[in-house]
Design a protein around this motif. Structure first.
Motif, PDB file in Angstrom:
ATOM      1  N   GLY A 253       0.825  -1.198   0.000  1.00 35.41           N
ATOM      2  CA  GLY A 253       0.000   0.000   0.000  1.00 35.41           C
ATOM      3  C   GLY A 253       0.857   1.245   0.000  1.00 35.41           C
ATOM      4  O   GLY A 253       2.075   1.183   0.184  1.00 35.41           O
ATOM      5  N   LYS A 254       0.219   2.396  -0.205  1.00 34.49           N
ATOM      6  CA  LYS A 254       0.950   3.674  -0.255  1.00 34.49           C
ATOM      7  C   LYS A 254       0.286   4.654   0.700  1.00 34.49           C
ATOM      8  O   LYS A 254      -0.947   4.791   0.735  1.00 34.49           O
ATOM      9  CB  LYS A 254       0.966   4.235  -1.673  1.00 34.49           C
ATOM     10  CG  LYS A 254       1.916   5.424  -1.862  1.00 34.49           C
ATOM     11  CD  LYS A 254       2.071   5.759  -3.319  1.00 34.49           C
ATOM     12  CE  LYS A 254       2.851   4.713  -4.086  1.00 34.49           C
ATOM     13  NZ  LYS A 254       4.277   4.662  -3.680  1.00 34.49           N
ATOM     14  N   VAL A 255       1.106   5.351   1.495  1.00 39.22           N
ATOM     15  CA  VAL A 255       0.600   6.309   2.480  1.00 39.22           C
ATOM     16  C   VAL A 255       0.019   7.529   1.761  1.00 39.22           C
ATOM     17  O   VAL A 255       0.694   8.159   0.941  1.00 39.22           O
ATOM     18  CB  VAL A 255       1.724   6.746   3.442  1.00 39.22           C
ATOM     19  CG1 VAL A 255       1.228   7.845   4.390  1.00 39.22           C
ATOM     20  CG2 VAL A 255       2.242   5.553   4.232  1.00 39.22           C
ATOM     21  N   THR A 256      -1.239   7.860   2.082  1.00 35.56           N
ATOM     22  CA  THR A 256      -1.891   9.012   1.458  1.00 35.56           C
ATOM     23  C   THR A 256      -2.232  10.111   2.459  1.00 35.56           C
ATOM     24  O   THR A 256      -2.498  11.241   2.059  1.00 35.56           O
ATOM     25  CB  THR A 256      -3.182   8.591   0.748  1.00 35.56           C
ATOM     26  OG1 THR A 256      -4.062   7.981   1.713  1.00 35.56           O
ATOM     27  CG2 THR A 256      -2.893   7.598  -0.369  1.00 35.56           C
ATOM     28  N   GLU A 257      -2.213   9.793   3.763  1.00 43.26           N
ATOM     29  CA  GLU A 257      -2.584  10.803   4.757  1.00 43.26           C
ATOM     30  C   GLU A 257      -1.994  10.404   6.104  1.00 43.26           C
ATOM     31  O   GLU A 257      -1.961   9.222   6.461  1.00 43.26           O
ATOM     32  CB  GLU A 257      -4.111  10.911   4.857  1.00 43.26           C
ATOM     33  CG  GLU A 257      -4.603  12.020   5.750  1.00 43.26           C
ATOM     34  CD  GLU A 257      -6.117  12.117   5.796  1.00 43.26           C
ATOM     35  OE1 GLU A 257      -6.630  13.002   6.510  1.00 43.26           O
ATOM     36  OE2 GLU A 257      -6.790  11.294   5.133  1.00 43.26           O
ATOM     37  N   ILE A 258      -1.520  11.400   6.852  1.00 49.71           N
ATOM     38  CA  ILE A 258      -1.020  11.194   8.215  1.00 49.71           C
ATOM     39  C   ILE A 258      -1.799  12.131   9.132  1.00 49.71           C
ATOM     40  O   ILE A 258      -1.808  13.355   8.909  1.00 49.71           O
ATOM     41  CB  ILE A 258       0.490  11.469   8.310  1.00 49.71           C
ATOM     42  CG1 ILE A 258       1.266  10.500   7.404  1.00 49.71           C
ATOM     43  CG2 ILE A 258       0.967  11.352   9.759  1.00 49.71           C
ATOM     44  CD1 ILE A 258       2.758  10.805   7.313  1.00 49.71           C
ATOM     45  N   ARG A 259      -2.462  11.566  10.148  1.00 56.33           N
ATOM     46  CA  ARG A 259      -3.311  12.357  11.039  1.00 56.33           C
ATOM     47  C   ARG A 259      -2.784  12.231  12.469  1.00 56.33           C
ATOM     48  O   ARG A 259      -2.923  11.188  13.103  1.00 56.33           O
ATOM     49  CB  ARG A 259      -4.762  11.894  10.950  1.00 56.33           C
ATOM     50  CG  ARG A 259      -5.310  11.890   9.519  1.00 56.33           C
ATOM     51  CD  ARG A 259      -6.782  11.487   9.494  1.00 56.33           C
ATOM     52  NE  ARG A 259      -7.646  12.538   9.981  1.00 56.33           N
ATOM     53  CZ  ARG A 259      -8.493  12.408  11.000  1.00 56.33           C
ATOM     54  NH1 ARG A 259      -8.555  11.262  11.665  1.00 56.33           N
ATOM     55  NH2 ARG A 259      -9.269  13.407  11.374  1.00 56.33           N
ATOM     56  N   GLU A 260      -2.194  13.289  12.963  1.00 53.16           N
ATOM     57  CA  GLU A 260      -1.617  13.289  14.312  1.00 53.16           C
ATOM     58  C   GLU A 260      -2.695  13.560  15.364  1.00 53.16           C
ATOM     59  O   GLU A 260      -3.561  14.430  15.175  1.00 53.16           O
ATOM     60  CB  GLU A 260      -0.527  14.354  14.400  1.00 53.16           C
ATOM     61  CG  GLU A 260       0.698  14.040  13.549  1.00 53.16           C
ATOM     62  CD  GLU A 260       1.946  13.943  14.405  1.00 53.16           C
ATOM     63  OE1 GLU A 260       1.869  13.389  15.506  1.00 53.16           O
ATOM     64  OE2 GLU A 260       2.981  14.430  13.935  1.00 53.16           O
ATOM     65  N   ALA A 261      -2.619  12.818  16.474  1.00 52.79           N
ATOM     66  CA  ALA A 261      -3.508  13.014  17.622  1.00 52.79           C
ATOM     67  C   ALA A 261      -4.966  13.103  17.188  1.00 52.79           C
ATOM     68  O   ALA A 261      -5.721  13.965  17.639  1.00 52.79           O
ATOM     69  CB  ALA A 261      -3.106  14.258  18.401  1.00 52.79           C
ATOM     70  N   ALA A 262      -5.343  12.229  16.272  1.00 48.73           N
ATOM     71  CA  ALA A 262      -6.720  12.262  15.762  1.00 48.73           C
ATOM     72  C   ALA A 262      -7.202  10.854  15.461  1.00 48.73           C
ATOM     73  O   ALA A 262      -6.456  10.032  14.919  1.00 48.73           O
ATOM     74  CB  ALA A 262      -6.795  13.117  14.502  1.00 48.73           C
ATOM     75  N   GLY A 263      -8.431  10.572  15.834  1.00 50.06           N
ATOM     76  CA  GLY A 263      -9.072   9.324  15.474  1.00 50.06           C
ATOM     77  C   GLY A 263     -10.237   9.604  14.555  1.00 50.06           C
ATOM     78  O   GLY A 263     -10.262  10.617  13.849  1.00 50.06           O
ATOM     79  N   SER A 264     -11.207   8.698  14.544  1.00 50.13           N
ATOM     80  CA  SER A 264     -12.384   8.831  13.683  1.00 50.13           C
ATOM     81  C   SER A 264     -11.978   9.056  12.230  1.00 50.13           C
ATOM     82  O   SER A 264     -12.556   9.868  11.512  1.00 50.13           O
ATOM     83  CB  SER A 264     -13.282   9.978  14.174  1.00 50.13           C
ATOM     84  OG  SER A 264     -14.562   9.899  13.579  1.00 50.13           O
ATOM     85  N   THR A 265     -10.961   8.312  11.802  1.00 50.41           N
ATOM     86  CA  THR A 265     -10.453   8.435  10.429  1.00 50.41           C
ATOM     87  C   THR A 265     -11.320   7.616   9.487  1.00 50.41           C
ATOM     88  O   THR A 265     -11.622   6.449   9.751  1.00 50.41           O
ATOM     89  CB  THR A 265      -8.999   7.944  10.355  1.00 50.41           C
ATOM     90  OG1 THR A 265      -8.205   8.711  11.263  1.00 50.41           O
ATOM     91  CG2 THR A 265      -8.439   8.081   8.954  1.00 50.41           C
ATOM     92  N   LEU A 266     -11.700   8.221   8.371  1.00 57.74           N
ATOM     93  CA  LEU A 266     -12.524   7.544   7.377  1.00 57.74           C
ATOM     94  C   LEU A 266     -11.742   6.399   6.729  1.00 57.74           C
ATOM     95  O   LEU A 266     -10.548   6.540   6.438  1.00 57.74           O
ATOM     96  CB  LEU A 266     -12.951   8.553   6.313  1.00 57.74           C
ATOM     97  CG  LEU A 266     -14.112   8.166   5.394  1.00 57.74           C
ATOM     98  CD1 LEU A 266     -15.409   8.055   6.181  1.00 57.74           C
ATOM     99  CD2 LEU A 266     -14.257   9.216   4.287  1.00 57.74           C
TER     100      LEU A 266
END
Length: 560
Positions: A253-266
Motif C-alpha cells: 500500500g501507499k501512504v496518502t494521509e497522516i493524522r496526528e492526535a486524531a481518530g475517527s479516520t474515514l
C-alpha cells in the motif's frame, strides 16, 4: 371432481411416453452438466442452481428436515462457471447484526476480490448463518472476508473453522496462533524499518499498532492521542507470509494521509488505517511520509487439535473463513461434546474432494423437525453426504438457509403477530396496516398468537456466489470532469450501497470526478459509481445523481 376419459390409442401413447421418460432419466445413463442445468436436476436428486452449485432437501426419520447446498471445489472444464465461497458481516461492519437474508441481499451485486482483482461482482446464490457472537454482537473467533483478514482467530483456542483460498483450496483448521514476529509491516522496503502489527480491528492501547480495515466500519475509533496513517491498498489485507527479499510476497500500500492526535479516520473500501499508540507514534513517524510504500505480511501458525503439534496448512491467500463452534468430523472420525443428548436446529460446513457442503437442519418443531444431536449431524454428513470433514457453526434459532433470496428452511425462533397503525400526515391513527411479524426475543411479554419461522439477526454468514464480470458505465463521464449533483445523494466509502454513507450531499453542489482508471464508472448494486471530490470530501457517488457541467480546465477553482 373432474373425470378424464382416455381412448386406447391415447393410453398407448401415454405408455410409450412414460417408457421414454424412464429411459431418458435412468441413472445408468450419462448425465452431462448441460443436461443437468437444462432439467434443473442432477442424476442423484440434486436441484441445479447453477452449474457447480446444487440444492437438496432431505426428510429423515424423527421427523427431521435437512437442507443442503453443495458447491464444486473445481470448475467443470467442459462447462466452466466461476463460483466461490464468500462471507458476509451483519450490516457490513463488525458488531452489526442482520438476518441471513439481509446479508445475502447486502452483498448481492457487490464488487469482490475473487480472481485476485477488485471489480468483479457477486451474484449471491446461497447463504447460511455463521459463527457464534458475544455480548458486543461481534463474531466470536476470527473472520476472513473477501480476502481481508478482518478479525484475528483466537490464539490457542480452537474452532478456527473451514477455510477457502484464492487458489480454490479448502481445509479445516483447529488450534492456531499468531507469532508476533510473523505479523509485520515494512516501510519503503527497508528491512530495518519493521513494525509488529499487534491487532486487527480491535481497541488500541499506547503500546499498540492496530490495523483498521473497511470491515471495522466507516471510521476508526474516536481517540485523541497517537497517530493514524491512511494507506491506499493494491489488494485486500491478505494472509501472506514474509519471504526475505521478495517484495511480491507482501500486500503493498501507499501512504496518502497522516493524522496526528486524531481518530475517527474515514476508511474507504480500498484503504486501511494504521493506528499507532502514543508509545509507537514517534518510531513510526520517523520512517514514513506521504507517498511511502508499506509492505504487510501476516502468518497463521496451525497446530493440532490439542494445540500441541505444528501442522502445515495453506492459510496463504485465504479468501473466506469464519470461526466454527468446533471441528465436528475429522477424517471420518466424529468428535462431539461430552453431553450430546439434545436435538436442536443445526448449521454446519463440510467438504469432500469434490464439494463444499452448506447444511442447515430444522429443529424444535416436533410436527416438522425435531433437529439433530451433534452425533447425528456428524453421522448425516459422513454417512449420507459422504464427506469426511466438517465443522459445526452457530445453531438454534440462528440456523437459516437462504437460496436465491428466499429462506428455504423454517427457523425455530417463535414470532408474534402485531397490527401497527398507520399514521396520517396530521398525526392521527388510521386503519391498521398489514400484520407485521417480529421475533419473540424482541418482545418482553407473552403473546398468545405465536408461530415459528422468525429469522434471527446474526453477526455473519457464509455465502456461495456466482462471479459476474466487471462492467463499466457507458456514459460520457471521465475522471477529471466537473459535475454537479442533480438530486440529494449520499457519499459512500466505496462503490456500492453496501458501503456506508458518510456524508449527505444536497442537490446543486459542484465537484470533480477523480481519475481512478480501475474503478471509474464501475458497476455495483444495480448502478455505476464514480470517485468524487465534493464539499471538501472524497468518496463514491451514484452516477444517476450527477451531471456533467463542462470539461475540466486548469483554472477551475475546485481543482485539487
Amino acid at each position: 371432481m373432474l373425470t378424464a376419459c382416455y381412448t386406447k390409442p391415447m393410453i398407448k401413447k401415454i405408455a410409450l411416453l412414460l417408457v421414454w421418460i424412464g429411459v431418458a432419466f435412468s441413472p445408468a445413463l450419462s448425465w452431462s452438466p448441460a443436461q443437468a442445468a437444462a432439467s434443473g436436476q442432477t442424476e442423484d436428486g440434486w436441484e441445479v442452481l447453477t452449474p457447480g452449485v446444487d440444492y437438496r432437501e432431505f426428510t429423515l426419520p424423527g421427523p427431521v428436515r435437512a437442507y443442503v447446498v453443495r458447491m464444486a471445489i473445481k470448475d467443470d472444464p467442459d462447462d466452466p462457471v466461476d463460483i466461490t465461497l464468500e462471507s458476509a458481516i451483519g450490516r457490513g461492519y463488525l458488531g452489526g447484526l442482520e438476518t441471513v437474508r439481509g446479508m445475502a441481499a447486502r452483498y448481492d451485486d457487490a464488487i469482490d476480490y475473487w480472481g485476485s482483482e477488485w471489480g468483479n461482482r457477486s451474484d449471491i446464490l446461497v447463504a447460511v448463518n455463521g459463527s457464534y457472537f458475544g455480548g458486543s454482537d461481534t463474531p466470536e473467533n476470527g473472520m476472513v472476508q473477501s480476502g481481508w483478514y478482518a478479525k484475528r482467530f483466537d490464539n490457542l483456542n480452537g474452532g478456527s473453522g473451514l477455510v477457502w483460498t484464492l487458489t480454490r483450496q479448502v481445509f479445516i483448521d483447529d488450534c492456531v496462533t499468531h507469532r508476533p514476529e510473523k505479523q509485520i509491516l515494512h516501510i519503503d522496503g527497508d528491512a530495518t524499518a519493521g513494525f509488529s502489527i499487534t491487532g486487527i480491528n480491535t481497541s488500541r492501547s499506547d503500546n499498540d499498532l492496530i490495523v483498521y480495515t473497511p470491515q471495522f466500519g466507516a471510521r476508526t475509533p474516536d481517540q485523541t492521542n497517537g497517530v493514524e496513517v491512511v494507506v491506499k491498498m493494491t489488494r485486500p489485507l491478505l494472509i501472506l507470509p514474509y519471504s526475505t527479499g521478495n517484495s511480491t510476497s507482501a500486500v503493498i500500500g501507499k501512504v496518502t494521509e497522516i493524522r496526528e492526535a486524531a481518530g475517527s479516520t474515514l476508511i474507504h473500501f480500498d484503504e486501511l488505517v494504521l493506528s499507532a499508540g502514543e508509545n509507537q507514534r514517534e518510531a513510526l513517524l520517523s520512517h514514513l511520509n506521504i507517498g511511502s510504500t508499506v509492505l504487510f505480511n501476516q502468518e497463521i501458525t496451525s497446530l493440532s487439535r490439542d494445540c500441541g503439534t505444528p501442522v502445515d496448512l495453506p492459510w496463504t491467500k485465504a479468501y473466506t473463513s469464519l470461526g466454527a463452534a468446533f471441528h465436528l468430523l475429522e477424517d471420518g472420525k466424529i468428535y462431539t461434546p461430552a453431553q450430546d443428548t439434545t436435538r436442536a436446529p443445526r448449521t454446519a460446513l463440510a467438504y469432500d474432494p469434490n464439494y463444499i457442503y452448506l447444511i442447515v437442519v430444522d429443529g424444535r418443531q416436533p410436527d416438522i423437525s425435531v433437529g439433530m444431536t451433534f452425533q447425528e449431524l456428524a453421522g448425516f454428513i459422513r454417512d449420507t453426504l459422504g464427506a469426511q470433514d466438517g465443522v459445526a457453526q452457530d445453531g438454534g434459532g440462528s440456523s437459516t438457509m437462504v437460496v436465491n433470496g428466499q429462506v428455504v428452511n423454517r427457523p425455530s425462533d417463535i414470532c408474534y403477530t402485531v397490527f401497527l397503525p398507520l399514521v396520517s400526515s396530521s398525526g392521527t391513527n388510521s386503519i391498521p396496516n398489514p400484520t407485521q411479524t417480529i421475533p419473540l426475543e424482541e418482545k418482553f411479554e407473552p403473546n398468545t398468537r405465536l408461530q415459528a419461522g422468525c429469522e434471527r439477526r446474526v453477526a455473519n454468514a457464509i455465502l456461495i456466489a456466482r462471479v459476474l464480470p466487471r462492467e463499466y458505465s457507458k456514459t460520457s463521464f471521465t475522471g477529471s470532469d466537473l459535475v454537479f449533483t442533480t438530486t440529494a445523494t449520499a457519499l459512500r466509502t466505496g462503490p456500492g450501497t453496501n458501503y456506508p454513507g458518510f456524508a449527505a450531499i444536497p442537490a446543486g453542489n459542484y465537484g470533480i470526478l477523480l481519475d481512478d482508471p480501475e474503478f471509474d464508472g464501475i458497476r455495483a448494486k444495480g448502478t455505476y459509481w464514480w470517485k468524487i471530490s465534493i464539499l471538501g470530501k472524497i468518496g463514491w457517488i451514484d452516477e444517476k445523481a450527477i451531471a456533467t457541467l463542462a470539461p475540466r480546465f486548469s483554472f477551475w477553482p475546485f481543482q485539487h
